[in-house]
Design a protein around this motif. Sequence first.
Motif, PDB file in Angstrom:
ATOM      1  N   GLY A  57       0.783  -1.153  -0.219  1.00 17.88           N
ATOM      2  CA  GLY A  57       0.196   0.051  -0.135  1.00 17.88           C
ATOM      3  C   GLY A  57       0.760   1.259   0.061  1.00 17.88           C
ATOM      4  N   HIS A  58       2.196   1.569  -0.018  1.00 13.32           N
ATOM      5  CA  HIS A  58       3.034   2.303   0.008  1.00 13.32           C
ATOM      6  C   HIS A  58       3.436   2.572  -1.223  1.00 13.32           C
ATOM      7  CE1 HIS A  58       3.396   3.264   4.539  1.00 13.32           C
ATOM      8  NE2 HIS A  58       2.963   2.039   4.523  1.00 13.32           N
ATOM      9  N   ASP A  59       3.809   3.838  -1.712  1.00 12.98           N
ATOM     10  CA  ASP A  59       4.478   3.988  -2.739  1.00 12.98           C
ATOM     11  C   ASP A  59       5.769   4.038  -2.782  1.00 12.98           C
ATOM     12  OD1 ASP A  59       1.856   5.021  -4.486  1.00 12.98           O
ATOM     13  OD2 ASP A  59       2.018   6.834  -3.209  1.00 12.98           O
ATOM     14  N   SER A  60       6.516   3.769  -3.887  1.00 14.13           N
ATOM     15  CA  SER A  60       7.933   3.712  -4.036  1.00 14.13           C
ATOM     16  C   SER A  60       8.158   5.062  -4.088  1.00 14.13           C
ATOM     17  CB  SER A  60       8.356   2.917  -5.043  1.00 14.13           C
ATOM     18  OG  SER A  60       8.222   3.450  -6.274  1.00 14.13           O
ATOM     19  N   PHE A  61       9.505   5.573  -3.694  1.00  9.23           N
ATOM     20  CA  PHE A  61       9.807   7.054  -3.891  1.00  9.23           C
ATOM     21  C   PHE A  61      11.171   7.053  -3.791  1.00  9.23           C
ATOM     22  CE2 PHE A  61      10.081   5.215   0.539  1.00  9.23           C
ATOM     23  CZ  PHE A  61      11.306   5.848   1.119  1.00  9.23           C
ATOM     24  N   ALA A  62      11.794   8.364  -4.346  1.00 16.44           N
ATOM     25  CA  ALA A  62      13.057   8.804  -4.614  1.00 16.44           C
ATOM     26  C   ALA A  62      13.694   9.188  -3.294  1.00 16.44           C
ATOM     27  CB  ALA A  62      13.525   9.651  -5.799  1.00 16.44           C
ATOM     28  N   VAL A  63      14.990   8.966  -2.933  1.00 14.39           N
ATOM     29  CA  VAL A  63      15.516   9.588  -1.705  1.00 14.39           C
ATOM     30  C   VAL A  63      16.867   9.965  -1.907  1.00 14.39           C
ATOM     31  CG1 VAL A  63      16.432   7.421  -0.703  1.00 14.39           C
ATOM     32  CG2 VAL A  63      15.962   9.046   0.612  1.00 14.39           C
ATOM     33  N   ARG A  64      17.448  11.173  -1.315  1.00 10.70           N
ATOM     34  CA  ARG A  64      18.543  11.609  -1.532  1.00 10.70           C
ATOM     35  C   ARG A  64      19.325  11.766  -0.318  1.00 10.70           C
ATOM     36  NH1 ARG A  64      20.554  15.597  -5.845  1.00 10.70           N
ATOM     37  NH2 ARG A  64      22.072  17.025  -4.604  1.00 10.70           N
ATOM     38  N   PHE A  65      20.614  11.274  -0.015  1.00 13.19           N
ATOM     39  CA  PHE A  65      21.419  11.548   0.848  1.00 13.19           C
ATOM     40  C   PHE A  65      22.537  12.457   0.719  1.00 13.19           C
ATOM     41  CE2 PHE A  65      20.025   7.157   0.993  1.00 13.19           C
ATOM     42  CZ  PHE A  65      19.603   6.793   2.127  1.00 13.19           C
ATOM     43  N   ASP A  66      22.285  13.834   1.179  1.00  7.47           N
ATOM     44  CA  ASP A  66      22.942  14.801   0.878  1.00  7.47           C
ATOM     45  C   ASP A  66      24.220  15.004   1.894  1.00  7.47           C
ATOM     46  OD1 ASP A  66      21.768  15.961  -1.225  1.00  7.47           O
ATOM     47  OD2 ASP A  66      20.244  16.717   0.146  1.00  7.47           O
ATOM     48  N   GLU A  67      23.633  14.572   3.059  1.00 10.43           N
ATOM     49  CA  GLU A  67      24.676  14.951   4.211  1.00 10.43           C
ATOM     50  C   GLU A  67      24.752  13.933   5.324  1.00 10.43           C
ATOM     51  OE1 GLU A  67      23.124  18.547   5.677  1.00 10.43           O
ATOM     52  OE2 GLU A  67      21.423  17.632   6.823  1.00 10.43           O
ATOM     53  N   CYS A  68      25.859  14.094   6.296  1.00  9.85           N
ATOM     54  CA  CYS A  68      25.830  12.994   7.379  1.00  9.85           C
ATOM     55  C   CYS A  68      25.561  13.637   8.427  1.00  9.85           C
ATOM     56  CB  CYS A  68      27.341  13.054   7.698  1.00  9.85           C
ATOM     57  SG  CYS A  68      28.275  12.112   6.291  1.00  9.85           S
ATOM     58  N   GLY A  69      24.839  13.034   9.519  1.00 10.54           N
ATOM     59  CA  GLY A  69      24.505  13.303  10.660  1.00 10.54           C
ATOM     60  C   GLY A  69      25.132  12.656  11.922  1.00 10.54           C
ATOM     61  N   ARG A  70      24.977  12.817  12.990  1.00 10.80           N
ATOM     62  CA  ARG A  70      25.243  12.069  14.082  1.00 10.80           C
ATOM     63  C   ARG A  70      24.489  11.861  15.402  1.00 10.80           C
ATOM     64  NH1 ARG A  70      31.463  13.954  14.892  1.00 10.80           N
ATOM     65  NH2 ARG A  70      32.085  14.051  12.646  1.00 10.80           N
ATOM     66  N   GLN A  83      10.203  11.461   5.401  1.00 11.37           N
ATOM     67  CA  GLN A  83       8.705  10.931   5.692  1.00 11.37           C
ATOM     68  C   GLN A  83       8.193   9.738   5.116  1.00 11.37           C
ATOM     69  OE1 GLN A  83       6.902  12.335   8.157  1.00 11.37           O
ATOM     70  NE2 GLN A  83       5.132  11.032   7.671  1.00 11.37           N
ATOM     71  N   PRO A  84       8.488   9.049   3.928  1.00 13.33           N
ATOM     72  CA  PRO A  84       7.909   8.027   3.423  1.00 13.33           C
ATOM     73  C   PRO A  84       8.540   6.851   4.262  1.00 13.33           C
ATOM     74  CG  PRO A  84       8.775   9.147   1.671  1.00 13.33           C
ATOM     75  CD  PRO A  84       9.076  10.174   3.076  1.00 13.33           C
ATOM     76  N   LEU A  85       9.957   7.187   4.863  1.00 17.85           N
ATOM     77  CA  LEU A  85      10.516   5.872   5.807  1.00 17.85           C
ATOM     78  C   LEU A  85       9.619   5.945   7.023  1.00 17.85           C
ATOM     79  CD1 LEU A  85      14.004   6.847   4.483  1.00 17.85           C
ATOM     80  CD2 LEU A  85      12.841   4.532   4.524  1.00 17.85           C
ATOM     81  N   ARG A  86       9.345   7.184   7.555  1.00 19.28           N
ATOM     82  CA  ARG A  86       8.630   7.204   8.811  1.00 19.28           C
ATOM     83  C   ARG A  86       7.443   6.633   8.804  1.00 19.28           C
ATOM     84  NH1 ARG A  86      10.746  11.323  12.677  1.00 19.28           N
ATOM     85  NH2 ARG A  86      12.586  12.453  11.843  1.00 19.28           N
ATOM     86  N   ALA A  87       6.693   6.768   7.345  1.00 17.70           N
ATOM     87  CA  ALA A  87       5.305   6.437   7.444  1.00 17.70           C
ATOM     88  C   ALA A  87       5.475   4.756   7.282  1.00 17.70           C
ATOM     89  CB  ALA A  87       4.660   6.686   6.321  1.00 17.70           C
ATOM     90  N   LEU A  88       6.329   4.076   6.765  1.00 14.03           N
ATOM     91  CA  LEU A  88       6.499   2.661   6.730  1.00 14.03           C
ATOM     92  C   LEU A  88       6.738   2.145   8.263  1.00 14.03           C
ATOM     93  CD1 LEU A  88       8.991   2.128   3.775  1.00 14.03           C
ATOM     94  CD2 LEU A  88       6.871   1.028   3.900  1.00 14.03           C
ATOM     95  N   THR A  89       7.736   2.905   8.892  1.00 14.74           N
ATOM     96  CA  THR A  89       7.918   2.265  10.336  1.00 14.74           C
ATOM     97  C   THR A  89       6.669   2.532  11.043  1.00 14.74           C
ATOM     98  OG1 THR A  89      10.226   2.901  10.137  1.00 14.74           O
ATOM     99  CG2 THR A  89       9.008   2.843  12.279  1.00 14.74           C
ATOM    100  N   GLU A  90       5.904   3.631  10.964  1.00 15.31           N
ATOM    101  CA  GLU A  90       4.695   3.659  11.697  1.00 15.31           C
ATOM    102  C   GLU A  90       3.525   2.603  11.391  1.00 15.31           C
ATOM    103  OE1 GLU A  90       1.089   7.195  12.092  1.00 15.31           O
ATOM    104  OE2 GLU A  90       3.099   7.753  12.150  1.00 15.31           O
ATOM    105  N   SER A  91       3.288   2.520  10.005  1.00 14.17           N
ATOM    106  CA  SER A  91       2.327   1.480   9.861  1.00 14.17           C
ATOM    107  C   SER A  91       2.747   0.195  10.005  1.00 14.17           C
ATOM    108  CB  SER A  91       2.142   1.537   8.118  1.00 14.17           C
ATOM    109  OG  SER A  91       3.212   1.092   7.511  1.00 14.17           O
ATOM    110  N   ILE A  92       3.847  -0.474  10.101  1.00 13.74           N
ATOM    111  CA  ILE A  92       4.471  -1.559  10.702  1.00 13.74           C
ATOM    112  C   ILE A  92       4.251  -1.760  12.148  1.00 13.74           C
ATOM    113  CG2 ILE A  92       6.067  -3.419  10.598  1.00 13.74           C
ATOM    114  CD1 ILE A  92       7.150  -2.311   7.852  1.00 13.74           C
ATOM    115  N   ALA A  93       4.814  -0.884  12.701  1.00 15.08           N
ATOM    116  CA  ALA A  93       4.659  -0.784  14.234  1.00 15.08           C
ATOM    117  C   ALA A  93       3.313  -0.560  14.657  1.00 15.08           C
ATOM    118  CB  ALA A  93       5.835   0.283  14.774  1.00 15.08           C
TER     119      ALA A  93
END
Length: 182
Positions: A57-70, A83-93
């Motif tokens: 039920g989720h759409d595939s999506f393009a993602v870009r990794f521009d920077e590092c975080g810590r 947000q699409p990754l957060r939505a996947l996590t939320e729906s499964i959880a």
Amino acid sequence: MLATVAEAEPLVEHWRRRFDASAAAGIPAHVTVLFPFLDVDLISAAVIGDLTTLIAGHDSFAVRFDECGRFPDVLYLAPTPDQPLRALTESIATRWPEAPPYGGQFAEVIPHLTVAHGQPSRIFDEVEAELADRLPVTATISSVSLFVSDGQCWRPHANFPMLGASSNTPPRQPGSVSIHNS
């Protein structure tokens, strides 16, 4: 449950092999969707069916990794959009409340692709400086993979395609979900 990011592998593989134990255990470059999930003994045909329907039920999506975080002990690549990754996590959880993200340790789950873990700041600085000149990395997230562990190594168990919200009834033909038995 992982969104693997093969496009990032050439950039991060060297660092992950050195500084992220999950790479040596068989986990490819990825953004975690939900970990830990159910014990392998609880992953039944019904669970696979529910995951197939939910993720389809989720759409595939393009993602870009521009920077590092810590985080305090992690250097990571930050995905945009997240947000699409957060939505996947939320729906499964939501479907499996007995498997909260990261065991419920964090109030907010921040999608990320781990490059190095448990290293001193100077190592993170070195890795980040090396990565900065090679970013961005773009990828398409079109499936979620379920990995299982035998106690030493992780291996793919099933892959669930993201077919999009417009697919009212995900296909159930053979091959619509790949299940790997080893």
